[in-house]
Scaffold this active site. Sequence first.
Site, short mmCIF file in Angstrom:
data_model
loop_
_atom_site.label_atom_id
_atom_site.label_comp_id
_atom_site.label_asym_id
_atom_site.label_seq_id
_atom_site.Cartn_x
_atom_site.Cartn_y
_atom_site.Cartn_z
N LYS A 35 0.84 -1.20 0.00
CA LYS A 35 0.00 0.00 0.00
C LYS A 35 0.87 1.24 0.00
O LYS A 35 1.59 1.51 0.97
CB LYS A 35 -0.90 0.04 1.24
CG LYS A 35 -1.96 1.15 1.12
CD LYS A 35 -2.64 1.44 2.42
CE LYS A 35 -1.88 2.43 3.26
NZ LYS A 35 -1.71 3.76 2.63
N GLY A 76 7.17 4.55 8.22
CA GLY A 76 6.28 5.69 8.46
C GLY A 76 6.48 6.25 9.84
O GLY A 76 7.59 6.19 10.38
N SER A 77 5.41 6.77 10.42
CA SER A 77 5.53 7.47 11.70
C SER A 77 5.70 6.48 12.85
O SER A 77 5.22 5.35 12.79
CB SER A 77 4.31 8.35 11.94
OG SER A 77 3.16 7.54 12.01
N GLY A 131 3.67 2.97 13.72
CA GLY A 131 4.51 1.80 13.94
C GLY A 131 4.17 1.11 15.26
O GLY A 131 4.05 -0.11 15.34
N GLU A 141 10.45 0.76 10.14
CA GLU A 141 11.43 1.82 9.90
C GLU A 141 10.71 3.13 10.18
O GLU A 141 9.82 3.51 9.43
CB GLU A 141 11.94 1.73 8.46
CG GLU A 141 13.29 2.36 8.30
CD GLU A 141 13.18 3.78 7.79
OE1 GLU A 141 13.12 4.68 8.65
OE2 GLU A 141 13.15 3.97 6.58
N CYS A 178 13.51 10.52 6.82
CA CYS A 178 13.53 9.95 8.18
C CYS A 178 14.91 10.08 8.80
O CYS A 178 15.04 10.21 10.01
CB CYS A 178 13.07 8.50 8.15
SG CYS A 178 13.90 7.55 6.88
N GLU A 225 10.59 15.17 16.01
CA GLU A 225 10.86 15.07 14.58
C GLU A 225 9.94 16.04 13.83
O GLU A 225 8.73 15.96 13.93
CB GLU A 225 10.58 13.64 14.09
CG GLU A 225 10.85 13.48 12.61
CD GLU A 225 10.57 12.07 12.11
OE1 GLU A 225 9.48 11.55 12.38
OE2 GLU A 225 11.44 11.51 11.41
#
Length: 486
Positions: free
Chosen positions: A191, A243-244, A248, A265, A299, A396
């Site tokens: 996706k 992703g975030s 996660g 990740e 990231c 972040e």
Amino acid sequence: MLDTESKIVNFEYAPSIEAIDIVRIEPKNKLFIGGKFVEPTSKKYFASINPATGEPLAQIADANAKDVDLAVKAARKAYNTVWSKMSGKERGRYLFRIARMIQERARELAVLETLDNGKPIKESRDIDIPLVAAHFFYYAGWADKLEYAVPGRAIQPLGVVGQIIPWNFPLLMAAWKIAPALACGNTVVIKPAETTSLSCLLLAQILQEAGLPDGVVNVVTGAGETGAAIVSHPDINKIAFTGSTDVGRLIQKSIAHTDKRLTLELGGKSAHIVYEDAAIEQAVEGVINGIYFNQGHVCCAGSRLLLEESISDLFVGKLKSRMEKLRVGNPLDKNTDIGAINSATEFGKIKKLIDSGIEEGGEFFEPSIELPKKGFFQKPCFFNKVSSAFSLSRVEVFGPVLTISTFRTTQEAIMKANDTQYGLAAGVWSEKGSKIHKTAAALKAGVVWANTYNKFDPSSPFGGFNESGFGREGGRHGLFPYLSIK
Ligand code: NAI
Ligand code: MG
């Protein structure tokens, strides 16, 4: 002391806009399931916009749990009947063919990526797409040599893998996920992020033209709910997510009671250390590349600059004058350094974080450059002389926002660099090899770049510590999460 301000000439570049007629964007983009483009069962679509203009580019199918189930069934069938039975050499042939077709259609892919994502064409053209092809080439080479990756052990593919990827490097993240999965003999349901589905759908077209057996890769588009349907599907053997950190965490919790494998990740707050003996001009370029590359939508962005105190004023002065020369604007212009922020949501988030930093009292700098009137454009900026407690030293931002602090000793630099809940990457600048090695060994980060930053190669593993996630992508290590090793 060098007076940099007077030394840099501000060249005016005539616009050089990449033509977009090489790309054909379908007004309505369907799901790719079982080797065919199919309507979503709900018949629902959502818009994907061009962030540089704010205008809609295309409609994207919104996949629900039923569509995800169809995709998983197609992937399972392909796994049982074709892909797990095929020799590694045969699988490698498909991957080589895909890699070559990506090279042949590189310009088309680059333009489409820039239109949908907002990143400068020079990056999608010179960095993203070449790395996408390189990734397929690299893992094509492994497909018939897997037994050498884990000598003396019996290996098997896992089955059907679910992959959920973000919007910052849409096609590159698809390649990082798909290439090793296929090389190892798994089939895929992937996706893309809801704001950047188009390049993954064009890749699906390429896979179809490459003759990849039906169902080996399935692309379902949609937002978080579609992702959640993949995660919770009972017939998926592994989830790979980029992703975030929040999502996660959610994913890890939701599959904790199952035997699904997982790699995550996630975010980062990477330190970029510059010692006084570093080549200053190069380090300035490296720091700029580290944080302002891809609008800071990276990231592993070097978002915390740590300067040795003795050079901090000199360095910050040079950084400021270099930032005045950065070209922010039309991502399709070949001269553009910084393109558009990917979405209204991210744009709003970045603005809010910058405002909170200013309110908190950070010494704020942004260049006087002009921004386009339309679209989501953000000036590159930094907060100087901040402490580790300053909120933006910890959170972040995922935008072109840098924090700067100083240190006096190697030990202090290491301590400050490691003072984060993340651990994805770091950078070190020094002319002394011993200092670089000493520092790099002490940094708790998955990747440490020395006298450079944001350099990627398919043969070197990438991944994090702590809240940056676990598992490695790239290199021989990138095979392990897609194999059952006995
Ligand atoms: P996100 O984590 O929500 O999105 C990443 C992917 O996960 C997308 O494909 C999304 O549709 C999917 N997703 C969302 N909710 C899900 C769920 N409950 N279950 C399964 N899949 C789900 O990230 P978002 O909202 O796009 O960005 C928010 C922040 O996350 C950014 O500002 C940035 O700080 C960070 N981020 C980090 C990335 C990285 O490369 N590590 C990439 C993108 C965002
Ligand atoms: Mg989200």
